[in-house]
Design an enzyme around this catalytic site. Structure first.
Site, PDB file in Angstrom:
ATOM      1  N   LYS A 238       0.831  -1.199   0.000  1.00 46.64           N
ATOM      2  CA  LYS A 238       0.000   0.000   0.000  1.00 46.64           C
ATOM      3  C   LYS A 238       0.873   1.259   0.000  1.00 46.64           C
ATOM      4  O   LYS A 238       2.086   1.186  -0.105  1.00 46.64           O
ATOM      5  CB  LYS A 238      -0.969  -0.034   1.178  1.00 46.64           C
ATOM      6  CG  LYS A 238      -1.795  -1.328   1.250  1.00 46.64           C
ATOM      7  CD  LYS A 238      -2.630  -1.561  -0.005  1.00 46.64           C
ATOM      8  CE  LYS A 238      -3.050  -3.013  -0.159  1.00 46.64           C
ATOM      9  NZ  LYS A 238      -4.163  -3.436   0.630  1.00 46.64           N
TER      10      LYS A 238
HETATM   11  C1  LIG Z   1      -4.945  -4.668   0.935  1.00 52.23           C
HETATM   12  C2  LIG Z   1      -6.409  -4.547   1.060  1.00 52.23           C
HETATM   13  C3  LIG Z   1      -7.080  -4.984   2.213  1.00 52.23           C
HETATM   14  C4  LIG Z   1      -6.390  -5.721   3.319  1.00 52.23           C
HETATM   15  O1  LIG Z   1      -5.425  -4.965   3.981  1.00 52.23           O
HETATM   16  P1  LIG Z   1      -4.520  -5.677   5.116  1.00 52.23           P
HETATM   17  O2  LIG Z   1      -3.868  -4.528   5.818  1.00 52.23           O
HETATM   18  O3  LIG Z   1      -3.536  -6.544   4.396  1.00 52.23           O
HETATM   19  O4  LIG Z   1      -5.418  -6.447   5.995  1.00 52.23           O
HETATM   20  C5  LIG Z   1      -8.441  -4.776   2.289  1.00 52.23           C
HETATM   21  N1  LIG Z   1      -9.128  -4.181   1.289  1.00 52.23           N
HETATM   22  C6  LIG Z   1      -8.515  -3.750   0.168  1.00 52.23           C
HETATM   23  C7  LIG Z   1      -9.322  -3.065  -0.896  1.00 52.23           C
HETATM   24  C8  LIG Z   1      -7.142  -3.940   0.014  1.00 52.23           C
HETATM   25  O5  LIG Z   1      -6.553  -3.527  -1.121  1.00 52.23           O
END
Ligand SMILES: *Cc1c(COP(=O)(O)O)cnc(C)c1O
Length: 381
Positions: A182
């Site tokens: 992210k």
């Molecule tokens: C990456 C992601 C998640 C999960 O995030 P984590 O921190 O890995 O639990 C949830 N929703 C979306 C849209 C994502 O891209």
């Protein structure tokens, strides 16, 4: 030829110093740095309350718990999302109902949500897919009069804007991810934000076993006050080591977003003449951080999506298939998840791919990616 990754986190010596300071302080679990990170994050996103969590998935889970969503309720979610969006509804015993998405943004719209509503719909989880802001106001116009809670899965959204404000600010609750894939990262980590003090307070307790006195507060007094466990909670805490990194990363966010937008603009410019490629773009109502820069391969291209990916792999470029479709995964395939047809979801899932974008990306690296995509799509060398 060196390999080009689809994403690379960007750290400096400041993150190393911040973690060292946390270790030297002797306090490494959830403590003062988590509290500071929450305050800084809430301010940066223009949202009154922020509650740090172990990841975005646990933040989504808590959002549904504090909204009192549970068995017998339907939660509208896009199938066109990372599977955690749908899983959160499943965790609370609700039924995820898949809605289709807009062909341009890849996000839910009022029309696609309306088509998925049932008598039991109590919540919608709208995603800012790949960082592209969802048109939240149109969802709220549909949902608010019906008492349907709007939760924003802003896992990818830090640094994106909606109508001049940070994304996430207009939802009943929003969930953020700090996974290395992210926009800013703490290794693993997440945040729940909300304008509601009662939800924030309950989420703060729930993420820490629903203890009436936080570990931080107990540590502050020599004779720790007796705690009570007011309901069945969870251990969804972030550590101070993670928050120390998060505080530094948050300071880098504007610069990171600026760079990603420049790289995205360059891709857009270089692919503008290709009739068989459509690139992710800002919608009229906001700006994207381009957490994922995706392109759609349209009919007429010399290579289909998988062909383009193969060409990129041959050139030592690590691209990715576009966003997944949860309804096609074994976890949900054949399960009762509503009856709405999902043609746009399936088309985008089959025909999109995510190109490398990361802060340190050089001009020559991006030129290699551009050359490779152009060659694949036009059938050139
Ligand atoms: C990456 C992601 C998640 C999960 O995030 P984590 O921190 O890995 O639990 C949830 N929703 C979306 C849209 C994502 O891209």
């Amino acid at each position: 030829m060196t390999r080009i990754n689809v994403m690379q986190p960007w750290f400096g010596s400041e993150e190393v110093a911040a973690v060292s300071a946390a270790i030297e302080s002797g306090w490494v679990a959830q403590g003062p740095r988590v509290a500071d990170f929450e305050t800084a994050f809430a301010a940066s996103q223009d949202i009154p309350f922020a509650v740090a969590t172990s990841n975005c998935t646990t933040a989504l889970h808590l959002a549904l718990v504090v909204a009192d969503i549970g068995a017998g309720n339907d939660v509208v979610v896009p199938s066109f999302s990372f599977i955690a969006t749908a899983n959160a509804a499943t965790y609370v015993g609700a039924r995820p109902v898949f809605a289709d998405v807009d062909p341009v943004t890849g996000n839910l719209t009022a029309a696609t949500v309306e088509a998925a509503l049932t008598k039991r719909t109590r919540a919608v989880i709208a995603v800012d897919q790949g960082g592209i802001p969802v048109d939240l106001d149109s969802l709220r116009e549909l949902c608010d009069p019906q008492g349907i809670v709007v939760i924003e899965d802003a896992a990818c959204g830090a640094g994106s804007t909606y109508k001049g404000r940070p994304v996430g600010a207009g939802a009943d609750a929003s969930a953020w991810s700090f996974h290395p894939r992210k926009i800013l990262t703490t290794g693993e980590g997440g945040m729940l934000t909300t304008p509601r003090s009662d939800w924030a307070e309950r989420a703060r307790r729930l993420r820490e076993h629903a203890m009436s006195v936080s570990a931080n507060a107990r540590h502050a007094s020599v004779l720790a006050p007796a705690e009570e466990y007011v309901e069945v909670g969870f251990n969804y805490r972030m550590t101070d080591l993670q928050a120390a990194v998060g505080l530094v990363q948050l300071g880098r966010l504007p610069e990171v977003v600026r760079r990603r937008r420049d790289l995205a603009a360059e891709y857009g410019k270089q692919f503008a003449d290709l009739e068989n490629v459509r690139v992710a773009q800002d919608p009229p109502w906001g700006t994207s951080n381009f957490q994922s820069f995706w392109i759609e391969i349209l009919p007429g291209s010399a290579a289909d999506r998988d062909g383009v990916l193969a060409r990129l792999a041959g050139d030592e470029i690590s691209a990715r298939r576009g966003i997944m479709a949860a309804h096609r995964q074994p976890a949900y395939r054949g399960k009762d998840a509503g009856t709405v047809p999902l043609p746009v979801t399936e088309r985008l899932t089959d025909n999109t791919l995510i190109l490398p974008v990361f802060h340190q990306m050089t001009e020559s690296e991006q030129a290699r990616v551009i050359h490779s995509v152009r060659a694949a799509v036009t059938g050139g060398r």
